[in-house]
Scaffold this active site. Structure first.
Site, PDB file in Angstrom:
ATOM      1  N   GLU A 106       9.009   0.910  -5.206  1.00  0.00           N
ATOM      2  CA  GLU A 106       7.852   0.746  -4.609  1.00  0.00           C
ATOM      3  C   GLU A 106       6.787   0.670  -5.484  1.00  0.00           C
ATOM      4  O   GLU A 106       7.055   0.591  -6.895  1.00  0.00           O
ATOM      5  CB  GLU A 106       7.580   2.338  -4.036  1.00  0.00           C
ATOM      6  CG  GLU A 106       7.854   2.760  -2.523  1.00  0.00           C
ATOM      7  CD  GLU A 106       6.744   2.335  -1.773  1.00  0.00           C
ATOM      8  OE1 GLU A 106       5.981   1.453  -2.132  1.00  0.00           O
ATOM      9  OE2 GLU A 106       6.454   2.873  -0.642  1.00  0.00           O
ATOM     10  N   ASP A 107       5.496   0.134  -4.864  1.00  0.00           N
ATOM     11  CA  ASP A 107       4.396  -0.342  -5.792  1.00  0.00           C
ATOM     12  C   ASP A 107       3.994   1.153  -6.399  1.00  0.00           C
ATOM     13  O   ASP A 107       3.699   1.248  -7.585  1.00  0.00           O
ATOM     14  CB  ASP A 107       3.448  -0.761  -4.649  1.00  0.00           C
ATOM     15  CG  ASP A 107       2.926  -0.241  -3.505  1.00  0.00           C
ATOM     16  OD1 ASP A 107       3.699   0.797  -3.222  1.00  0.00           O
ATOM     17  OD2 ASP A 107       2.120  -0.765  -2.791  1.00  0.00           O
ATOM     18  N   ASP A 110       1.859   8.302  -4.220  1.00  0.00           N
ATOM     19  CA  ASP A 110       0.572   8.894  -4.269  1.00  0.00           C
ATOM     20  C   ASP A 110       0.875  10.385  -3.792  1.00  0.00           C
ATOM     21  O   ASP A 110       1.465  11.205  -4.566  1.00  0.00           O
ATOM     22  CB  ASP A 110      -0.222   8.318  -3.162  1.00  0.00           C
ATOM     23  CG  ASP A 110      -1.543   8.893  -3.209  1.00  0.00           C
ATOM     24  OD1 ASP A 110      -2.245   9.186  -4.051  1.00  0.00           O
ATOM     25  OD2 ASP A 110      -2.095   8.786  -1.980  1.00  0.00           O
ATOM     26  N   PHE A 159      -8.517   4.932  -6.616  1.00  0.00           N
ATOM     27  CA  PHE A 159      -7.973   4.072  -5.750  1.00  0.00           C
ATOM     28  C   PHE A 159      -7.879   2.755  -6.280  1.00  0.00           C
ATOM     29  O   PHE A 159      -8.789   2.122  -6.684  1.00  0.00           O
ATOM     30  CB  PHE A 159      -8.685   3.682  -4.368  1.00  0.00           C
ATOM     31  CG  PHE A 159      -8.006   2.940  -3.211  1.00  0.00           C
ATOM     32  CD1 PHE A 159      -7.042   3.672  -2.473  1.00  0.00           C
ATOM     33  CD2 PHE A 159      -8.378   1.684  -3.102  1.00  0.00           C
ATOM     34  CE1 PHE A 159      -6.403   2.960  -1.629  1.00  0.00           C
ATOM     35  CE2 PHE A 159      -7.491   0.719  -2.078  1.00  0.00           C
ATOM     36  CZ  PHE A 159      -6.480   1.598  -1.469  1.00  0.00           C
ATOM     37  N   ARG A 172      -4.094  -8.391  -3.299  1.00  0.00           N
ATOM     38  CA  ARG A 172      -3.082  -8.177  -3.873  1.00  0.00           C
ATOM     39  C   ARG A 172      -2.631  -9.084  -4.838  1.00  0.00           C
ATOM     40  O   ARG A 172      -1.695  -8.928  -5.713  1.00  0.00           O
ATOM     41  CB  ARG A 172      -2.038  -8.325  -2.662  1.00  0.00           C
ATOM     42  CG  ARG A 172      -2.118  -7.443  -1.555  1.00  0.00           C
ATOM     43  CD  ARG A 172      -0.898  -7.511  -0.642  1.00  0.00           C
ATOM     44  NE  ARG A 172      -1.100  -6.776   0.740  1.00  0.00           N
ATOM     45  CZ  ARG A 172      -0.863  -5.582   0.650  1.00  0.00           C
ATOM     46  NH1 ARG A 172      -0.300  -4.768  -0.055  1.00  0.00           N
ATOM     47  NH2 ARG A 172      -0.815  -5.025   1.996  1.00  0.00           N
TER      48      ARG A 172
HETATM   49  P1  5GP Z   1       2.216   8.512  -0.382  1.00  0.00           P
HETATM   50  O1  5GP Z   1       3.162   8.235   0.889  1.00  0.00           O
HETATM   51  O2  5GP Z   1       3.043   8.511  -1.569  1.00  0.00           O
HETATM   52  O3  5GP Z   1       0.962   9.012  -0.252  1.00  0.00           O
HETATM   53  O4  5GP Z   1       1.757   6.791  -0.307  1.00  0.00           O
HETATM   54  C1  5GP Z   1       2.204   5.440  -0.720  1.00  0.00           C
HETATM   55  C2  5GP Z   1       1.509   4.440  -0.161  1.00  0.00           C
HETATM   56  O5  5GP Z   1       0.165   4.795  -0.208  1.00  0.00           O
HETATM   57  C3  5GP Z   1       1.720   3.155  -1.443  1.00  0.00           C
HETATM   58  O6  5GP Z   1       3.012   2.548  -0.845  1.00  0.00           O
HETATM   59  C4  5GP Z   1       0.277   2.356  -1.067  1.00  0.00           C
HETATM   60  O7  5GP Z   1       0.655   1.857   0.110  1.00  0.00           O
HETATM   61  C5  5GP Z   1      -0.520   3.535  -0.779  1.00  0.00           C
HETATM   62  N1  5GP Z   1      -1.461   3.839  -1.883  1.00  0.00           N
HETATM   63  C6  5GP Z   1      -1.591   4.981  -2.564  1.00  0.00           C
HETATM   64  N2  5GP Z   1      -2.096   4.935  -3.731  1.00  0.00           N
HETATM   65  C7  5GP Z   1      -2.887   3.762  -3.705  1.00  0.00           C
HETATM   66  C8  5GP Z   1      -4.060   3.047  -4.155  1.00  0.00           C
HETATM   67  O8  5GP Z   1      -4.232   3.708  -5.306  1.00  0.00           O
HETATM   68  N3  5GP Z   1      -4.121   1.812  -4.017  1.00  0.00           N
HETATM   69  C9  5GP Z   1      -3.604   1.163  -2.698  1.00  0.00           C
HETATM   70  N4  5GP Z   1      -3.810  -0.171  -2.502  1.00  0.00           N
HETATM   71  N5  5GP Z   1      -2.654   1.642  -2.343  1.00  0.00           N
HETATM   72  C10 5GP Z   1      -2.267   3.124  -2.343  1.00  0.00           C
HETATM   73 MG    MG Z   2       2.903   0.838   0.194  1.00  0.00          MG
END
Ligand code: 5GP
Ligand code: MG
Length: 184
Positions: A106-107, A110, A159, A172
């Site tokens: 994963e990128d 969060d 963010f 991106r």
């Molecule tokens: P989670 O389910 O862990 O809250 O969310 C993960 C997803 O939220 C990531 O795959 C990404 O798409 C998005 N996300 C969370 N933090 C960021 C951020 O700082 N920047 C961006 N562009 N996307 C984020």
């Molecule tokens: Mg994502």
């Protein structure tokens, strides 16, 4: 959008949070950790679209081994201001992970909902082993207890865009990671 950002405001890219050089070094380190851990048996490498496409492309070109690479797409539904904890996984139907090792890439993590829900979904297909790798991690924002097996950077609670991370599908392609700032 995700926290703090509003539709009424306009944003542009702000300062560099993680440089191109820092990222390239870290990706090489993660590739080394991969080779060491998977030296006896390679996993199916499963990057999650769209955010991890750049990370995955750089990561695999740092490898000396040749794992199978299968992209999946993962979208959360429900409220769009916060991950609902429900994810729809696309592209899994024609991938046989039963009795195989799997490494999900994963990128960014969060709240942890996406990764945890994805892990639950994948476990239904009985992989031999399931591990997770995230290039960026925001542990301060975690809503559930989830720790990835391989983590690149721990990042601050802001963010971020660039290196695969988007704002409205833009930015991106930035080779480094930035925060966003409001346009006056
Ligand atoms: P989670 O389910 O862990 O809250 O969310 C993960 C997803 O939220 C990531 O795959 C990404 O798409 C998005 N996300 C969370 N933090 C960021 C951020 O700082 N920047 C961006 N562009 N996307 C984020
Ligand atoms: Mg994502």
């Amino acid at each position: 959008m995700i926290y703090n950002l509003t539709k009424e405001m306009k944003y542009e890219i702000g300062s560099v949070v993680i440089s191109k050089e820092q990222i390239q070094l870290k990706v090489a380190e993660l590739a080394n950790a991969f080779e060491e851990y998977y030296k006896d048996e390679l996993p199916i490498l499963m990057p999650v679209l769209t955010g991890s496409f750049i990370f995955a492309a750089d990561f695999v070109r740092n490898l000396k081994s040749y794992p199978a690479i299968r992209f999946i797409k993962c979208s959360s539904y429900g409220s769009n201001t916060i991950s609902s904890g429900q994810v729809v996984v696309e592209g899994l139907r024609d991938i046989d992970i039963c009795c195989k090792r799997v490494l999900v890439m994963e990128d960014i993590i969060d709240t942890g909902y996406t990764f945890a829900a994805l892990a639950n979904e994948l476990k239904k297909h009985n992989p031999k082993e399931l591990k997770t790798m995230a290039l960026f991690d925001k542990p301060s924002r975690r809503k559930i207890n989830f720790i990835a097996d391989f983590i690149g950077f721990t990042v601050p609670d802001e963010f971020l865009v660039g290196y695969g991370l988007d704002y409205n599908e833009q930015y991106r392609n930035l080779p480094q990671v930035h925060n966003l700032r409001e346009v006056e």
